[in-house]
Design an enzyme around this catalytic site. Structure first.
Site, mmCIF file in Angstrom:
data_model
loop_
_atom_site.group_PDB
_atom_site.id
_atom_site.type_symbol
_atom_site.label_atom_id
_atom_site.label_comp_id
_atom_site.label_asym_id
_atom_site.label_seq_id
_atom_site.Cartn_x
_atom_site.Cartn_y
_atom_site.Cartn_z
ATOM 1 N N ARG A 83 94.213 -77.547 4.230
ATOM 2 C CA ARG A 83 93.552 -77.460 5.534
ATOM 3 C C ARG A 83 94.461 -76.790 6.584
ATOM 4 O O ARG A 83 94.016 -75.962 7.374
ATOM 5 C CB ARG A 83 93.168 -78.876 5.986
ATOM 6 C CG ARG A 83 92.167 -78.932 7.095
ATOM 7 C CD ARG A 83 91.695 -80.351 7.322
ATOM 8 N NE ARG A 83 90.764 -80.816 6.310
ATOM 9 C CZ ARG A 83 89.469 -80.520 6.282
ATOM 10 N NH1 ARG A 83 88.930 -79.788 7.230
ATOM 11 N NH2 ARG A 83 88.693 -80.978 5.327
ATOM 12 N N ILE A 110 86.060 -79.733 9.550
ATOM 13 C CA ILE A 110 86.868 -80.501 10.491
ATOM 14 C C ILE A 110 88.131 -79.697 10.775
ATOM 15 O O ILE A 110 88.768 -79.162 9.849
ATOM 16 C CB ILE A 110 87.209 -81.878 9.895
ATOM 17 C CG1 ILE A 110 85.914 -82.691 9.758
ATOM 18 C CG2 ILE A 110 88.225 -82.615 10.756
ATOM 19 C CD1 ILE A 110 86.063 -83.998 9.027
ATOM 20 N N HIS A 127 76.328 -80.103 18.815
ATOM 21 C CA HIS A 127 76.165 -81.179 17.826
ATOM 22 C C HIS A 127 74.719 -81.704 17.899
ATOM 23 O O HIS A 127 74.201 -81.949 18.997
ATOM 24 C CB HIS A 127 77.148 -82.320 18.119
ATOM 25 C CG HIS A 127 77.035 -83.434 17.136
ATOM 26 N ND1 HIS A 127 77.554 -83.362 15.858
ATOM 27 C CD2 HIS A 127 76.426 -84.647 17.225
ATOM 28 C CE1 HIS A 127 77.275 -84.471 15.204
ATOM 29 N NE2 HIS A 127 76.592 -85.273 16.009
ATOM 30 N N SER A 154 73.780 -82.148 21.822
ATOM 31 C CA SER A 154 74.816 -82.178 22.853
ATOM 32 C C SER A 154 75.703 -80.956 22.682
ATOM 33 O O SER A 154 75.987 -80.535 21.557
ATOM 34 C CB SER A 154 75.712 -83.410 22.685
ATOM 35 O OG SER A 154 74.971 -84.599 22.615
ATOM 36 N N GLU A 161 89.378 -85.868 18.709
ATOM 37 C CA GLU A 161 88.461 -86.884 18.169
ATOM 38 C C GLU A 161 87.172 -86.205 17.704
ATOM 39 O O GLU A 161 86.490 -85.547 18.509
ATOM 40 C CB GLU A 161 88.144 -87.901 19.273
ATOM 41 C CG GLU A 161 87.408 -89.117 18.772
ATOM 42 C CD GLU A 161 86.829 -89.944 19.920
ATOM 43 O OE1 GLU A 161 85.859 -90.663 19.685
ATOM 44 O OE2 GLU A 161 87.336 -89.822 21.052
HETATM 45 C C1 GRF Z 1 73.101 -76.808 14.138
HETATM 46 O O1 GRF Z 1 72.116 -77.773 13.993
HETATM 47 C C2 GRF Z 1 74.300 -77.385 14.848
HETATM 48 O O2 GRF Z 1 73.965 -78.414 15.718
HETATM 49 C C3 GRF Z 1 75.093 -77.948 13.705
HETATM 50 O O3 GRF Z 1 74.928 -77.022 12.659
HETATM 51 C C4 GRF Z 1 73.667 -76.364 12.799
HETATM 52 C C5 GRF Z 1 73.897 -74.880 12.718
HETATM 53 O O4 GRF Z 1 72.727 -74.127 12.623
HETATM 54 N N1 GRF Z 1 76.460 -78.163 14.114
HETATM 55 P P1 GRF Z 1 72.790 -72.533 12.716
HETATM 56 O O5 GRF Z 1 73.783 -72.037 11.676
HETATM 57 O O6 GRF Z 1 73.205 -72.161 14.095
HETATM 58 O O7 GRF Z 1 71.406 -72.081 12.390
#
Ligand code: GRF
Length: 237
Positions: A83, A110, A127, A154, A161
């Site tokens: 990583r 991550i 997210h 969000s 974190e």
């Molecule tokens: C989205 O739902 C985002 O919230 C999550 O991963 C997804 C990505 O979708 N973190 P895309 O690749 O932008 O279509």
């Protein structure tokens, strides 16, 4: 007739006063597309996408970027020993574009604390939940299983974190009794496509910052759940 060369992030500086964006993806890139459209339609001003970087070679978002003449780069995490090695290479690549803002738009890895610390205040993520609810994966099914009446997405500053940095803004959708994880995901995704460009617009207009782990908009500290823009504001994006 010979076509003029397409601007390349490494050789063409952003026009003066423009905010340089680097976008990290892992897959489809529908959020990337919403940012490209928002810039093309003048909904996001003073911002240039310098590069799109994926950790997966087959990410469709790379094609979307290339079609727009945006440098599309793959750093396949599987080619790195661990990583740290991947994140070091990723950080070096990202920094080579001297970004003002780095956007995790469906970047499904991550990040190490060192990577995050190097970009603190310049790194945001979208997210699919109303944080602090449902950090991590499978958020849509978890919201249904919990019997929640609303769900959403969000945008937050990234800190060490996981999914825990200060929230900038949220958008909510109603959960109907007929919703499945798939239908709910699609409703939430539509909101993401408005909310993320809106937050980028705030940043590029210098309205949004993170100071001492607190997100501020127009100089005022944001509440723990960030702004909840009205549907009118979102629909205008
Ligand atoms: C989205 O739902 C985002 O919230 C999550 O991963 C997804 C990505 O979708 N973190 P895309 O690749 O932008 O279509």
């Amino acid at each position: 007739m010979t076509q003029p060369p397409k601007p390349s992030g490494s050789t063409f500086p952003s026009p003066k006063g423009e905010v340089s964006l680097v976008i990290l993806i892992s897959g489809n890139g529908s959020n990337l597309d919403s940012i490209i459209q928002a810039i093309n339609n003048n909904k996001v001003h003073h911002a240039t996408i310098r590069a799109v970087i994926s950790n997966r070679p087959n990410a469709y978002g790379l094609e979307r970027a290339a079609q727009q003449g945006i440098p599309a780069i793959c750093l396949d995490h599987k080619q790195y020993e661990n990583r740290e090695a991947f994140d070091n290479a990723l950080l070096e690549k990202v920094q080579s574009y001297q970004p003002d803002l780095v956007i995790l738009a469906g970047f499904m890895r991550i990040l190490t604390p060192g990577f995050v610390r190097s970009l603190i205040g310049k790194l945001i993520n979208v997210h699919p939940s109303l944080l602090p609810k449902y950090q991590g994966l499978n958020t849509h099914q978890r919201a249904i299983d919990a019997g929640d009446l609303e769900h959403g997405c969000s945008v937050h500053f990234v800190t060490e974190e996981l999914d825990g940095g200060p929230v900038i803004a949220q958008a909510a959708v109603k959960i109907d009794s007929t919703d499945t994880a798939q239908t709910l995901e699609s409703k939430v995704r539509k909101k993401e496509h408005k909310l993320l460009p809106l937050c980028i617009q705030w940043f590029s207009l210098k309205r949004l910052t993170m100071i001492d782990n607190v997100a501020t908009l127009d100089g005022a500290n944001l509440a723990s759940q960030g702004q909840r823009p009205t549907d009118d504001v979102l629909d205008d994006m």
